[in-house]
Write an enzyme that holds these catalytic residues in place. Sequence first.
Site, PDB file in Angstrom:
ATOM      1  N   TYR A 294       0.909  -1.279  -0.110  1.00 35.61           N
ATOM      2  CA  TYR A 294      -0.161   0.005  -0.142  1.00 35.61           C
ATOM      3  C   TYR A 294       0.791   1.194  -0.198  1.00 35.61           C
ATOM      4  CZ  TYR A 294      -3.596  -3.261   1.189  1.00 35.61           C
ATOM      5  OH  TYR A 294      -4.495  -4.346   1.109  1.00 35.61           O
TER       6      TYR A 294
ATOM      7  N   HIS B  42       0.180 -12.040   0.734  1.00 39.40           N
ATOM      8  CA  HIS B  42      -0.928 -11.077  -0.005  1.00 39.40           C
ATOM      9  C   HIS B  42      -1.884 -11.945  -0.958  1.00 39.40           C
ATOM     10  CE1 HIS B  42      -1.754  -6.490  -0.470  1.00 39.40           C
ATOM     11  NE2 HIS B  42      -2.886  -7.248  -0.546  1.00 39.40           N
TER      12      HIS B  42
HETATM   13  N1  LIG Z   1      -5.983  -8.681   0.834  1.00 43.57           N
HETATM   14  C1  LIG Z   1      -6.275  -7.799  -0.253  1.00 43.57           C
HETATM   15  O1  LIG Z   1      -5.932  -8.222  -1.438  1.00 43.57           O
HETATM   16  C2  LIG Z   1      -6.941  -6.580  -0.158  1.00 43.57           C
HETATM   17  C3  LIG Z   1      -7.472  -6.258  -1.475  1.00 43.57           C
HETATM   18  C4  LIG Z   1      -8.354  -4.943  -1.146  1.00 43.57           C
HETATM   19  C5  LIG Z   1      -8.562  -4.187  -0.115  1.00 43.57           C
HETATM   20  N2  LIG Z   1      -7.576  -4.920   1.346  1.00 43.57           N
HETATM   21  C6  LIG Z   1      -8.046  -4.219   2.583  1.00 43.57           C
HETATM   22  O2  LIG Z   1      -9.331  -4.072   2.910  1.00 43.57           O
HETATM   23  C7  LIG Z   1      -9.643  -2.726   3.268  1.00 43.57           C
HETATM   24  C8  LIG Z   1     -11.052  -2.196   2.594  1.00 43.57           C
HETATM   25  O3  LIG Z   1     -11.342  -2.293   1.283  1.00 43.57           O
HETATM   26  P1  LIG Z   1     -11.051  -1.130   0.406  1.00 43.57           P
HETATM   27  O4  LIG Z   1      -9.881  -0.010   0.919  1.00 43.57           O
HETATM   28  O5  LIG Z   1     -10.792  -1.757  -1.091  1.00 43.57           O
HETATM   29  O6  LIG Z   1     -12.759  -0.669  -0.035  1.00 43.57           O
HETATM   30  P2  LIG Z   1     -13.683  -0.499   0.898  1.00 43.57           P
HETATM   31  O7  LIG Z   1     -13.329  -0.257   2.684  1.00 43.57           O
HETATM   32  O8  LIG Z   1     -14.828  -1.443   0.480  1.00 43.57           O
HETATM   33  O9  LIG Z   1     -14.138   1.118   0.515  1.00 43.57           O
HETATM   34  C9  LIG Z   1     -13.486   2.263   0.856  1.00 43.57           C
HETATM   35  C10 LIG Z   1     -14.276   3.328   0.291  1.00 43.57           C
HETATM   36  O10 LIG Z   1     -15.396   3.585   1.069  1.00 43.57           O
HETATM   37  C11 LIG Z   1     -15.465   4.897   1.692  1.00 43.57           C
HETATM   38  N3  LIG Z   1     -16.030   5.005   2.819  1.00 43.57           N
HETATM   39  C12 LIG Z   1     -15.436   4.311   3.798  1.00 43.57           C
HETATM   40  N4  LIG Z   1     -16.211   4.451   4.960  1.00 43.57           N
HETATM   41  C13 LIG Z   1     -17.396   5.459   4.570  1.00 43.57           C
HETATM   42  C14 LIG Z   1     -18.584   6.113   5.269  1.00 43.57           C
HETATM   43  N5  LIG Z   1     -18.584   5.766   6.300  1.00 43.57           N
HETATM   44  N6  LIG Z   1     -19.366   6.999   4.273  1.00 43.57           N
HETATM   45  C15 LIG Z   1     -18.807   6.971   2.997  1.00 43.57           C
HETATM   46  N7  LIG Z   1     -17.803   6.334   2.308  1.00 43.57           N
HETATM   47  C16 LIG Z   1     -17.060   5.599   3.361  1.00 43.57           C
HETATM   48  C17 LIG Z   1     -13.986   5.206   1.567  1.00 43.57           C
HETATM   49  O11 LIG Z   1     -13.994   6.593   1.440  1.00 43.57           O
HETATM   50  P3  LIG Z   1     -13.005   7.580   2.218  1.00 43.57           P
HETATM   51  O12 LIG Z   1     -11.443   7.021   2.075  1.00 43.57           O
HETATM   52  O13 LIG Z   1     -13.065   8.987   1.774  1.00 43.57           O
HETATM   53  O14 LIG Z   1     -13.404   7.525   3.842  1.00 43.57           O
HETATM   54  C18 LIG Z   1     -13.565   4.710   0.413  1.00 43.57           C
HETATM   55  O15 LIG Z   1     -13.719   5.466  -0.883  1.00 43.57           O
HETATM   56  C19 LIG Z   1      -8.355  -1.780   2.265  1.00 43.57           C
HETATM   57  O16 LIG Z   1      -8.070  -0.580   2.753  1.00 43.57           O
HETATM   58  C20 LIG Z   1      -7.420  -2.923   2.669  1.00 43.57           C
HETATM   59  O17 LIG Z   1      -6.686  -2.670   4.001  1.00 43.57           O
HETATM   60  C21 LIG Z   1      -7.090  -6.217   1.014  1.00 43.57           C
END
Ligand SMILES: NC(=O)c1ccc[n+]([C@@H]2O[C@H](COP(=O)([O-])OP(=O)(O)OC[C@H]3O[C@@H](n4cnc5c(N)ncnc54)[C@H](OP(=O)(O)O)[C@@H]3O)[C@@H](O)[C@H]2O)c1
Length: 281
Positions: A52, A110
């Site tokens: 990241y 990962h």
């Molecule tokens: N292991 C893997 O391969 C893998 C892959 C993808 C993700 N991940 C992990 O999972 C985590 C979460 O997944 P993600 O980041 O892909 O997506 P997500 O959590 O599904 O969505 C993040 C999005 O939602 C928005 N958001 C969050 N809370 C909100 C709220 N209360 N109201 C309105 N919008 C909101 C965020 O905006 P803001 O940023 O503006 O708050 C961002 O645009 C990642 O950050 C990472 O740590 C792991």
Amino acid sequence: MERRRFGPTRREVSVVGQGTWFIERAGRAAAVAALRRGIDLGMTHIDTAEMYGDGAAEEVVGEALAGRRGEVFLVSKVLPQNASGSGTVLACERSLARLQTDRLDCYLLHWRGENPLEDTIAAFERLRAAGKILSWGVSNFDVPDLEEARRIAGEGRLACNQVLYHLKERAIEHAVLPWCERHSVAVVAYSPFGHGEFPGPRTRGGQVLREIATAHHATPRQVALRFLLRRPSLFAIPKASSPEHAEENAGAGALRLTAEELALIDAAFPPGPRPRELPTL
Ligand SMILES: NC(=O)c1ccc[n+]([C@@H]2O[C@H](COP(=O)([O-])OP(=O)(O)OC[C@H]3O[C@@H](n4cnc5c(N)ncnc54)[C@H](OP(=O)(O)O)[C@@H]3O)[C@@H](O)[C@H]2O)c1
């Protein structure tokens, strides 16, 4: 905030945690404030990765954890191209330096890559023996990969499988989730809001979420998170880059949905057909 036993570990971990993919893009101060507010509200399961921001997210997490390391369950991940026997140990040490800590609570591969899984798992066990990681797990593993990991490591070593899981992507429910539950492996839902593709208020699914949310004085996102947490093996790690978003997400930790409400969400966001390539369980 509800906590649950995290797979075979003896740790009780918050069901709603905090993701950090792209968190550094919010600006360091906002990102640190969001994470610290989330920790205040009990979202103490923090997920990051060397990938990241090429380490920038780990640096933000390190800053957010200053003076608070003992409160959190800290997870990071090694990239598959670094996951050789010696490479895994070196990658972990780099992550620890960026995170300004001496240990990870859980260290994940990962995704499955070219390095032999035996070598990665042997390195995880060396790191565990040295106290640099307290447990290890995997991410993006399907059932054949999970079987292989269990064959190599033995039962009870694999702490979690972190996988894509949100209302519009429920494929893990067919085989991965049942496998993990049979083997007491925690299942961590990543991108629980669909990575920015959250169901809009004008869609049928969005309306179902809104109606259920209104009945609980909650929000559609809180309802969605709670649906993803409806089984005891499950955790979710939404990413928020502002304290306001973190506060809303933490609100899911105390929400409880009825069986009828879960059934309404299930019908509005059906899991889809079982992928043909997955073995029948
Ligand atoms: N292991 C893997 O391969 C893998 C892959 C993808 C993700 N991940 C992990 O999972 C985590 C979460 O997944 P993600 O980041 O892909 O997506 P997500 O959590 O599904 O969505 C993040 C999005 O939602 C928005 N958001 C969050 N809370 C909100 C709220 N209360 N109201 C309105 N919008 C909101 C965020 O905006 P803001 O940023 O503006 O708050 C961002 O645009 C990642 O950050 C990472 O740590 C792991």
